[in-house]
Scaffold this motif. Structure first.
Motif, short mmCIF file in Angstrom:
data_model
loop_
_atom_site.label_atom_id
_atom_site.label_comp_id
_atom_site.label_asym_id
_atom_site.label_seq_id
_atom_site.Cartn_x
_atom_site.Cartn_y
_atom_site.Cartn_z
N SER A 273 1.00 -52.70 17.60
CA SER A 273 -0.40 -53.03 17.95
C SER A 273 -1.00 -54.07 17.00
O SER A 273 -1.93 -54.78 17.35
CB SER A 273 -1.28 -51.78 17.90
OG SER A 273 -1.55 -51.44 16.55
N VAL B 27 -5.54 -49.39 10.50
CA VAL B 27 -6.63 -48.44 10.22
C VAL B 27 -6.34 -47.72 8.90
O VAL B 27 -5.19 -47.36 8.62
CB VAL B 27 -6.80 -47.40 11.36
CG1 VAL B 27 -8.00 -46.50 11.09
CG2 VAL B 27 -6.92 -48.09 12.71
N ASN C 253 -2.45 -45.68 9.72
CA ASN C 253 -1.75 -45.38 10.97
C ASN C 253 -0.28 -45.80 10.89
O ASN C 253 0.06 -46.79 10.25
CB ASN C 253 -2.46 -45.99 12.18
CG ASN C 253 -2.75 -47.47 12.04
OD1 ASN C 253 -2.85 -47.97 10.91
ND2 ASN C 253 -2.90 -48.16 13.16
N GLU D 97 3.07 -46.33 13.38
CA GLU D 97 3.45 -46.43 14.79
C GLU D 97 4.94 -46.18 15.00
O GLU D 97 5.70 -46.00 14.04
CB GLU D 97 3.03 -47.80 15.32
CG GLU D 97 1.53 -47.97 15.22
CD GLU D 97 1.00 -49.25 15.82
OE1 GLU D 97 1.79 -50.21 15.99
OE2 GLU D 97 -0.21 -49.30 16.10
N THR E 247 3.25 -42.13 17.50
CA THR E 247 2.26 -42.80 16.64
C THR E 247 1.25 -41.81 16.10
O THR E 247 0.73 -40.96 16.82
CB THR E 247 1.54 -43.91 17.43
OG1 THR E 247 2.51 -44.92 17.75
CG2 THR E 247 0.39 -44.52 16.63
N ALA F 73 -4.57 -43.01 11.38
CA ALA F 73 -4.87 -42.94 9.94
C ALA F 73 -5.55 -41.62 9.57
O ALA F 73 -5.22 -41.00 8.55
CB ALA F 73 -5.77 -44.11 9.56
N ALA G 237 -14.00 -46.54 15.88
CA ALA G 237 -14.29 -45.15 16.26
C ALA G 237 -13.01 -44.32 16.23
O ALA G 237 -11.95 -44.80 16.61
CB ALA G 237 -14.89 -45.12 17.65
N PRO G 238 -13.09 -43.11 15.74
CA PRO G 238 -11.89 -42.25 15.75
C PRO G 238 -11.51 -41.89 17.18
O PRO G 238 -12.39 -41.72 18.03
CB PRO G 238 -12.32 -41.01 14.97
CG PRO G 238 -13.82 -41.00 15.01
CD PRO G 238 -14.25 -42.42 15.15
N CYS G 239 -10.24 -41.78 17.44
CA CYS G 239 -9.81 -41.43 18.80
C CYS G 239 -10.09 -39.96 19.07
O CYS G 239 -10.37 -39.17 18.17
CB CYS G 239 -8.32 -41.75 18.99
SG CYS G 239 -7.22 -40.50 18.30
N1 THU Z 1 -5.78 -45.80 15.42
C1 THU Z 1 -6.06 -45.07 14.31
O1 THU Z 1 -5.25 -45.00 13.39
N2 THU Z 1 -7.23 -44.40 14.24
C2 THU Z 1 -8.20 -44.46 15.17
O2 THU Z 1 -9.19 -43.81 15.03
C3 THU Z 1 -8.04 -45.33 16.35
C4 THU Z 1 -6.66 -45.89 16.56
C5 THU Z 1 -4.53 -46.53 15.46
C6 THU Z 1 -3.45 -45.94 16.34
C7 THU Z 1 -2.62 -47.15 16.67
O3 THU Z 1 -1.68 -47.31 15.65
C8 THU Z 1 -3.58 -48.30 16.59
O4 THU Z 1 -4.73 -47.83 15.96
C9 THU Z 1 -3.92 -48.87 17.93
O5 THU Z 1 -4.27 -47.87 18.83
#
Ligand code: THU
Length: 529
Positions: free
Chosen positions: A418, A422, A438, A440, A447, A450, A484-486
């Motif tokens: 990607s 993060v 993060n 991957e 994946t 972070a 934003a956190p997922c």
């Molecule tokens: N990612 C994070 O590490 N934290 C988040 O809150 C959003 C997304 C990472 C996961 C992946 O490696 C990359 O961002 C793209 O989605």
């Protein structure tokens, strides 16, 4: 850390009859109830804080921003002094004495002996009538006009040409000294007048309040080196005792302006504010539309006050008694009062239900300042209301430092697919920082974000108590304003943290705190299982 507490008393804004209201002929009184449905009442700020979420009030919002309680009065009184003394930790077991038949001979004789002057009247009287009816006799004989009212007052009227003002003040001081113990009236008042019949009162009125007979939180705070700032009649209510500074105000709005100015100053201690218009101008005059409008005006100021609060400030809104403008009585009413506690470190929506005494406010303030409550009354509700972040060790990193650590962690991100990097910095309640980036995978699914890296590192080290996390992200070489956190990471946060867990989003120099309950509302947690 300069801790400050802003304690604002909305004079007479009660929220419904106390269980013993019948003893005071106040059944059915409800000051807030009388004004809340009036067209002039529009208080979105207090509503959002939880004013209507308080037990017994009704009509609250979904997620109030303050902690809140309904407080009962223990003291045997429903006057301003008794209410404020109880808020400050001093309970009055006996009501202030009133003298519907005039003062007893033991008081009058001693007063005459010590002043060397005879007295006239000695009964409840209107202040303007009393000088009209006794003024000429006073001028002829030099005897002092002593009168009272339905309130606990000893008033002395004298013509300025017969008794110079300074001498009248000295007589008041003598009366104040005499009127202690069972005759400890709330106030002795000098009432000088001037001119020819029917005479006119001058502006040289002077009040001598009763000094609180025991320690209040003001005494304890000032002994511990904290400032005790009075706005409005607070200084008078406590007879000036342990007040480090005071400002006279001319109206509620003026009192709010003065308070806003004080909010912009650096100090360590308590700013104690009384807004008396609710009571004096609207409650006693049974003016429902005016009362409702005054609440709306205050609410606008409250919005400004909230915007000026600093990280270590507490804001408390309460009242000292009721004065229902919709009942035939123009007197105070024996009511519960509201308590709203707000601040950056205060949990949202903690329902403290109904508590025994106004003095819980005093105990809470003293605990916040780390001052022993000594002989003062009350049970602190601080621990129930403060978020965990308020108890972090003093050497824990600041938000800015945490964000910087998160930003640096982006350099370790493994993101060949990607290229979005993060970093996260997770702060435990013990002050320990756990970092993450993060990582991957060529098959994508494995994946790990972070945030989860940081959490799983911490948990695998035996850590289970968390205060905050900072998250910084962006494509390689640039930091975005907001990452934003997922959803999966939010769910992991919800697994290990409570609703007050703080999520810091942004970039170094520009970030904002959110509570987990904002980032993930309607959380499904282990509590449901
Ligand atoms: N990612 C994070 O590490 N934290 C988040 O809150 C959003 C997304 C990472 C996961 C992946 O490696 C990359 O961002 C793209 O989605």
């Amino acid at each position: 850390m300069n801790k400050r507490v802003f304690l604002i008393v909305l004079d007479s804004v009660g929220i419904g009859e106390l269980p013993d209201a019948h003893l005071w002929h106040d059944e059915g009184s409800n000051t807030l109830g009388a004004i809340r449905d009036h067209i002039n009442f529009y208080c979105p700020v207090m509503t959002d804080m939880g004013l209507f979420n308080i037990e017994g009030v009704g009509g609250g919002v979904q997620s109030p921003s303050a902690s809140f309680a309904r407080l009962a009065e223990v003291s045997m009184g429903k006057d301003t002094t008794t209410g404020h003394w109880e808020i400050a930790g001093l309970i009055s077991e006996n009501p202030f004495p009133a003298y519907p038949d005039g003062f007893p001979a033991e008081v009058i004789d001693e007063f005459e002996r010590r002043t060397g002057r005879k007295t006239l009247c000695n009964k409840p009287y209107s202040g303007t009538d009393v000088i009209r009816d006794y003024g000429e006799e006073h001028i002829k004989s030099g005897a002092l006009i002593v009168y009272t009212s339905a309130d606990s007052v000893f008033q002395i009227a004298a013509h300025e040409s017969v008794v110079p003002v300074e001498e009248l003040y000295r007589y008041c001081e003598i009366a104040r000294e005499l009127l202690q113990g069972k005759h400890a009236v709330g106030r002795v008042i000098a009432r000088p007048f001037t001119g020819e019949y029917p005479f006119e009162r001058t502006s040289n009125r002077h009040d001598y309040s009763l000094v609180p007979p025991k320690d209040t939180m003001l005494d304890l705070l000032s002994r511990a080196g904290y400032e005790t700032i009075s706005v409005g009649k607070i200084k008078d209510i406590f007879a000036g005792k342990s007040i480090s500074e005071s400002t006279h105000i001319t109206s509620n709005n003026n009192g709010c302006e003065v308070t806003l100015d004080i909010m912009d100053r650096d100090f360590k201690g308590l700013c104690f504010v009384n807004l008396v218009d609710f009571d004096m101008v609207y409650g006693h005059r049974n003016d429902v539309p005016g009362y409702a409008r005054a609440m709306t005006d205050f609410d606008k100021y409250l919005g400004k006050m909230i915007a000026r609060l600093r990280d270590d400030d507490l804001l408390i809104i309460t009242a000292d008694h009721g004065c229902d403008p919709a009942t035939p009585s123009t007197d105070h009413s024996r009511e519960y009062v509201p308590m709203l506690l707000y601040g950056k470190h205060v949990r949202r929506g903690v329902d403290l239900k109904t508590r025994d005494s106004f003095s819980d406010i005093s105990a809470t303030i003293l605990e916040y300042f780390g001052v022993d409550q000594g002989e003062t009354s009350g049970h602190s509700f601080l621990a129930e209301c403060l978020s965990d972040a308020a108890f972090l060790p003093s050497d824990a990193p600041s938000d800015e430092e945490l964000v910087q650590i998160a930003a640096d962690m982006r350099n370790k991100a493994y993101t060949p697919y990607s290229n979005y990097k993060v970093g996260a910095a997770l702060l435990s309640k013990s002050g320990q920082v756990y970092t993450g980036c993060n990582i991957e995978s060529a098959t994508f699914t494995p994946t790990v974000c972070a945030e989860r890296t940081a959490f799983f590192k911490a948990i695998s080290e035996g850590e289970h108590e968390f205060a905050k996390i900072a998250i910084v992200g962006g494509r390689d070489g640039e930091i975005s304003d907001f990452c934003a956190p997922c959803g999966v990471c939010r769910q992991v946060m919800a697994e290990f943290c409570d609703e007050d867990f703080i999520v810091i989003l942004g970039r170094p120099g520009a970030h904002k705190e959110y509570r987990l309950s904002e980032v993930l509302p309607f959380i499904f947690t282990k509590k449901e299982l």
